[in-house]
Design a protein around this motif. Structure first.
Motif, PDB file in Angstrom:
ATOM      1  N   GLY A 216      -9.441   7.196  10.594  1.00  0.00           N
ATOM      2  CA  GLY A 216      -9.372   6.768   9.206  1.00  0.00           C
ATOM      3  C   GLY A 216     -10.126   7.701   8.291  1.00  0.00           C
ATOM      4  N   GLY A 217      -9.611   7.859   7.076  1.00  0.00           N
ATOM      5  CA  GLY A 217     -10.285   8.704   6.092  1.00  0.00           C
ATOM      6  C   GLY A 217     -11.011   7.875   5.052  1.00  0.00           C
ATOM      7  N   ARG A 218     -10.649   8.043   3.814  1.00  0.00           N
ATOM      8  CA  ARG A 218     -11.280   7.280   2.734  1.00  0.00           C
ATOM      9  C   ARG A 218     -10.240   7.016   1.663  1.00  0.00           C
ATOM     10  NH1 ARG A 218     -15.342  10.647  -0.855  1.00  0.00           N
ATOM     11  NH2 ARG A 218     -14.746   8.948  -2.242  1.00  0.00           N
ATOM     12  N   LYS A 219     -10.651   6.305   0.651  1.00  0.00           N
ATOM     13  CA  LYS A 219      -9.758   6.017  -0.465  1.00  0.00           C
ATOM     14  C   LYS A 219      -9.822   7.172  -1.467  1.00  0.00           C
ATOM     15  CE  LYS A 219      -8.739   2.529  -3.978  1.00  0.00           C
ATOM     16  NZ  LYS A 219      -9.158   1.236  -4.587  1.00  0.00           N
ATOM     17  N   PHE A 220      -8.642   7.676  -1.860  1.00  0.00           N
ATOM     18  CA  PHE A 220      -8.553   8.792  -2.793  1.00  0.00           C
ATOM     19  C   PHE A 220      -7.824   8.318  -4.047  1.00  0.00           C
ATOM     20  CE2 PHE A 220      -6.039  12.426  -4.402  1.00  0.00           C
ATOM     21  CZ  PHE A 220      -7.087  13.239  -4.801  1.00  0.00           C
ATOM     22  N   GLU A 221      -8.452   8.486  -5.191  1.00  0.00           N
ATOM     23  CA  GLU A 221      -7.874   8.031  -6.448  1.00  0.00           C
ATOM     24  C   GLU A 221      -7.316   9.225  -7.227  1.00  0.00           C
ATOM     25  OE1 GLU A 221     -10.476   5.654  -8.769  1.00  0.00           O
ATOM     26  OE2 GLU A 221     -10.755   4.126  -7.208  1.00  0.00           O
ATOM     27  N   GLY A 226      -4.875   4.410  -6.273  1.00  0.00           N
ATOM     28  CA  GLY A 226      -5.671   4.602  -5.064  1.00  0.00           C
ATOM     29  C   GLY A 226      -4.783   4.849  -3.846  1.00  0.00           C
ATOM     30  N   TYR A 227      -5.135   5.881  -3.080  1.00  0.00           N
ATOM     31  CA  TYR A 227      -4.404   6.223  -1.863  1.00  0.00           C
ATOM     32  C   TYR A 227      -5.353   6.109  -0.664  1.00  0.00           C
ATOM     33  CZ  TYR A 227      -1.032   8.258  -5.144  1.00  0.00           C
ATOM     34  OH  TYR A 227      -0.142   8.450  -6.176  1.00  0.00           O
ATOM     35  N   ILE A 228      -4.888   5.467   0.413  1.00  0.00           N
ATOM     36  CA  ILE A 228      -5.669   5.356   1.636  1.00  0.00           C
ATOM     37  C   ILE A 228      -5.274   6.506   2.557  1.00  0.00           C
ATOM     38  CG2 ILE A 228      -6.270   3.907   3.604  1.00  0.00           C
ATOM     39  CD1 ILE A 228      -7.166   2.816   0.903  1.00  0.00           C
ATOM     40  N   ILE A 229      -6.259   7.319   2.939  1.00  0.00           N
ATOM     41  CA  ILE A 229      -6.009   8.487   3.772  1.00  0.00           C
ATOM     42  C   ILE A 229      -6.340   8.148   5.221  1.00  0.00           C
ATOM     43  CG2 ILE A 229      -6.603  10.896   4.202  1.00  0.00           C
ATOM     44  CD1 ILE A 229      -7.383  11.104   1.265  1.00  0.00           C
ATOM     45  N   LYS A 230      -5.410   8.399   6.107  1.00  0.00           N
ATOM     46  CA  LYS A 230      -5.649   8.218   7.542  1.00  0.00           C
ATOM     47  C   LYS A 230      -4.733   9.155   8.311  1.00  0.00           C
ATOM     48  CE  LYS A 230      -2.356   4.454   8.421  1.00  0.00           C
ATOM     49  NZ  LYS A 230      -1.652   5.040   9.556  1.00  0.00           N
ATOM     50  N   THR A 232      -2.382   9.625  11.842  1.00  0.00           N
ATOM     51  CA  THR A 232      -1.683   8.916  12.907  1.00  0.00           C
ATOM     52  C   THR A 232      -1.485   9.873  14.066  1.00  0.00           C
ATOM     53  OG1 THR A 232      -0.527   7.512  11.311  1.00  0.00           O
ATOM     54  CG2 THR A 232       0.388   7.638  13.525  1.00  0.00           C
TER      55      THR A 232
END
Length: 426
Positions: A216-221, A226-230, A232
């Motif tokens: 998992g990454g972090r939330k990017f605005e 807001g975008y959730i970075i992860k 797979t």
């Protein structure tokens, strides 16, 4: 004391009849709510701890798993004794508690102790509790009737769809799968190629594990959004496993396929499950939870099967191999019919010998009332209606009849003597 009780009953006949009617009604309700099973549960009050440590010899399992667990679990409250069994790759610990100990209280105490003994066990050995069932908890066996479908697909349907559906039924402790093949990616390493590339087996294992993961990454605005970075990274095919880079030599990656062969196959098996000599099958065993009503649980499972069957692939259906409800119904009906026949025959014999309908009526009322009170006591002591308990009630009918005949005949004789004495005086 008996004389006072008889006198009170004679002077309060209506109250006695009302009490008898209330007991009879309570008994009928107890008959409807009593747990039903074919055989009584005589198993010990135990909790099973299972530990899997595959590939190790029984002696190693005994030394590093079974012995430490047995010594640490012996100090639990209300424990009678602790048994341990070691076999190839597996360890079983049986903690036997006192008979009046609540099974879920016992499981909680075992879990508390297991949390404190984890440090003394090997890293890859994790003890787990067995299901909260008993030795007679296997109430239903079934297989999947799936013509043309391979055993791996059948096992996948059983493990990832059917099992989860049936485990939600009230009273079911576990649905144990059997038969078929459990799909897995199998990496067969060539030792000659490992030597050529100067690699080791742990390096290949670590490379596969590291590439089969999510992060998992972090939330990017961006622009008030807001975008959730992860990432797979789970492996989804044989090709992805083959293309994993183990190391790099002169800027050239050495992949898994360079040192090993990868294939989709099934886990190694020690046996097969065959149905009536017609070939292998896949299915499950429904284990009933401790203290549940077997007849009710089986009925609920069958209803759930009809619901689960709607989501099965076309042509796949359930085939029930073992169903205890048939044995339960036949056993209970047999004993119940015998009990009714005994009551009818006893009442007729009493009427023929005394030839006094009121005396016979007293015994005819006493028999069903006594049986109804017996079911009240069965519920009070949490005893199910089974072959042994109902046979005991059936055998007691003879004792009840003997007692009633003696009392009624004695009362009848005294009343007859009193009537004759009164007539002679007149």
């Amino acid at each position: 004391m008996i004389e006072k009780l008889i006198s009170f009953s004679l002077h309060n006949r209506i109250m006695v009849l009302l009490i008898a009617a209330a007991l009879f009604g309570w008994g009928l309700y107890s008959v409807q709510t009593n747990k039903v099973d074919a055989i009584p549960d005589l198993s010990e009050n135990q909790v099973i701890v299972f530990t899997e440590w595959m590939g190790r010899s029984p002696q190693l399992v005994e030394d590093q798993i079974t012995y430490p667990l047995v010594t640490n679990l012996q100090g639990l409250p209300e424990v009678k004794y602790v048994r341990g069994t070691s076999m190839f790759g597996m360890s079983f610990i049986y903690i036997i508690f006192e008979d009046d100990t609540d099974v879920y209280w016992a499981r909680s105490r075992v879990l508390e102790r297991l949390n404190s003994v984890g440090n003394v066990l090997p890293e890859d050995a994790t003890p787990t509790l067995g299901p909260d069932g008993t030795g007679v908890g296997h109430v239903l066996w079934y297989t999947l009737d799936a013509p043309g479908m391979d055993l791996g697909e059948q096992r996948a349907i059983q493990d990832w769809y059917v099992k989860f559906g049936l485990q939600n039924v009230k009273g079911v402790s576990e649905v144990a799968s059997f038969g078929g093949f459990q799909k897995q990616y199998q990496v067969t390493i060539d030792p000659t190629k490992l030597t050529y590339y100067n690699l080791s087996v742990p390096q290949v294992i670590q490379a596969v594990r590291a590439n089969n993961n999510e992060a998992g990454g972090r939330k990017f605005e961006l622009a008030d959004i807001g975008y959730i970075i992860k990432t797979t990274g789970y492996l989804k095919s044989v090709e992805e496993v083959e293309n994993i880079a183990v190391t790099t030599t002169n800027t050239i990656p050495v992949r898994v396929k360079d040192v090993a062969s990868v294939q989709m196959t099934g886990e190694s098996r020690l046996g097969i499950f065959d149905v009536n000599g017609e070939g292998e099958a896949v299915g499950g065993i429904v284990v009933m939870r401790y203290g549940e009503n077997a007849e009710e649980v089986i009925g609920n499972v069958k209803v759930k099967m009809e619901e689960v069957a709607k989501g099965l692939p076309e042509g796949v259906k359930f085939n029930i191999v073992y169903d205890r409800s048939g044995l339960i119904n036949e056993s209970i009906d047999s004993v119940r019919n015998t009990l009714i026949e005994e009551m009818v025959v006893a009442s007729m014999v009493v009427f023929l010998f005394l030839f006094h309908w009121r005396s016979a009526l007293v015994i005819m009322i006493q028999l069903p009332l006594s049986v109804a009170i017996g079911f009240i006591l069965l519920n009070a002591f949490d005893i199910s209606s089974n072959i042994m308990s109902l046979t005991g009630i059936a055998l007691s009918v003879g004792v009840i009849v003997d007692d009633a005949i003696v009392m009624v005949e004695n009362a009848y004789r005294h009343l007859a003597d009193a009537t004759k004495a009164k007539q002679s005086v007149d």
